[in-house]
Scaffold this active site. Sequence first.
Site, mmCIF file in Angstrom:
data_model
loop_
_atom_site.group_PDB
_atom_site.id
_atom_site.type_symbol
_atom_site.label_atom_id
_atom_site.label_comp_id
_atom_site.label_asym_id
_atom_site.label_seq_id
_atom_site.Cartn_x
_atom_site.Cartn_y
_atom_site.Cartn_z
ATOM 1 N N ARG A 164 0.868 -1.183 0.000
ATOM 2 C CA ARG A 164 0.000 0.000 0.000
ATOM 3 C C ARG A 164 0.908 1.238 0.000
ATOM 4 O O ARG A 164 2.125 1.135 0.096
ATOM 5 C CB ARG A 164 -1.019 -0.002 1.140
ATOM 6 N N GLY A 165 0.257 2.421 -0.100
ATOM 7 C CA GLY A 165 1.023 3.650 -0.270
ATOM 8 C C GLY A 165 1.095 3.947 -1.757
ATOM 9 O O GLY A 165 1.447 3.064 -2.557
ATOM 10 N N ASP A 221 -2.006 10.975 -2.049
ATOM 11 C CA ASP A 221 -2.435 9.944 -3.006
ATOM 12 C C ASP A 221 -2.824 10.537 -4.344
ATOM 13 O O ASP A 221 -2.790 9.859 -5.381
ATOM 14 C CB ASP A 221 -3.617 9.149 -2.441
#
Length: 341
Positions: free
Chosen positions: A44-45, A233
């Site tokens: 994730r990230g 994001d």
Amino acid sequence: MRPVIWCGDHAELIDQTALPTKEDWLTCRTPDEMADAIFTMKVRGAPAIGISAAYGIALAALRCSDRSLTGLQRELSRAHQIIQSTRPTAVNLFWALQEMRKIWENAESADGLTQQLIDRACAIAREDEEMCRAMGRHGAELVPPQAKILTHCNAGALATGDYGTALGVIRAAHEQGKLDMVWVDETRPFLQGARLTAWELMQDRIPCRLICDNMAGFLMKQGRIDLAVTGADRITANGHVANKIGTYTVATLCKVHNIPFYVAAPYSTIDPKLHDGNDIVIEERHPDELTTLAGKRIAPEGVSVYNPAFDVTPPELITAIITERGVFRPPYAQTLAQAFN
Ligand code: MRU
């Protein structure tokens, strides 16, 4: 530390859902396995999702049994669809898939196509690490001596090719002897701060202290936070920043307490097509993330839940956006356009 590693004919990734209690490495041999790892947040990230997506496309080319150009393109298109439907908010996912798509759509023959895709995916990972280090250098210039820095979520090596975006700034400040300590927001409900950022900082012996998300305001009032830095994001052309839920609260608290609030992100996080923060698709995740903690139920059975995974911070709350190309200040519609056009 690299969260995703290319191993010649497969990818290996550290299972971020098992950290910090276990350091398990998973093997991904197919694009479907990679899509599942992204969807279940084993990786994730935003930048790490982009890198994994690119490797997923390389895996699709490697595993495809029909080696004709049309056969490969058909399978790559299928893999693209599956991977792009995993998580909607991080633009890096779509950016990396597009980078890969340009290669296989423009290919005139199947010869060498798989290797070209592997090379581009590896380059995306390498470039991301270089960008993080550049971001760190630019961002560290904004850090005063003896700084106490608050961060939210995990925007570290685990979320990128290596080094991190927000944690890249923190790492660079630490290397320059400017850091006193890092306040780590636990980051409800998925606990990326408590599980991942605290682990990552402790691995590097960077002084840190964990707090609940709802403690940050009190610490600011006490004068115990000099600045906050987070990742992103997706950033609109005029500087609206989507990031982990709770980022907007941190930025608002910073404004009230006159504390600089910085966002660190590579250019692949900027979505030049978007101007309105309301147009960013916000992922909603499963209610279990709120109603259970470490597998144990903590809310009444059947309770109605709202679980947005991200929020959007407006440009007026953001002191500066740190990228690998330098530090950009408001008005972002102009400054970002100059830098990226
Ligand atoms: O849901 P996650 O853990 O993928 O969310 C991660 C974040 O919000 C990060 O701050 C962002 O992706 C930047 S990572 C360098």
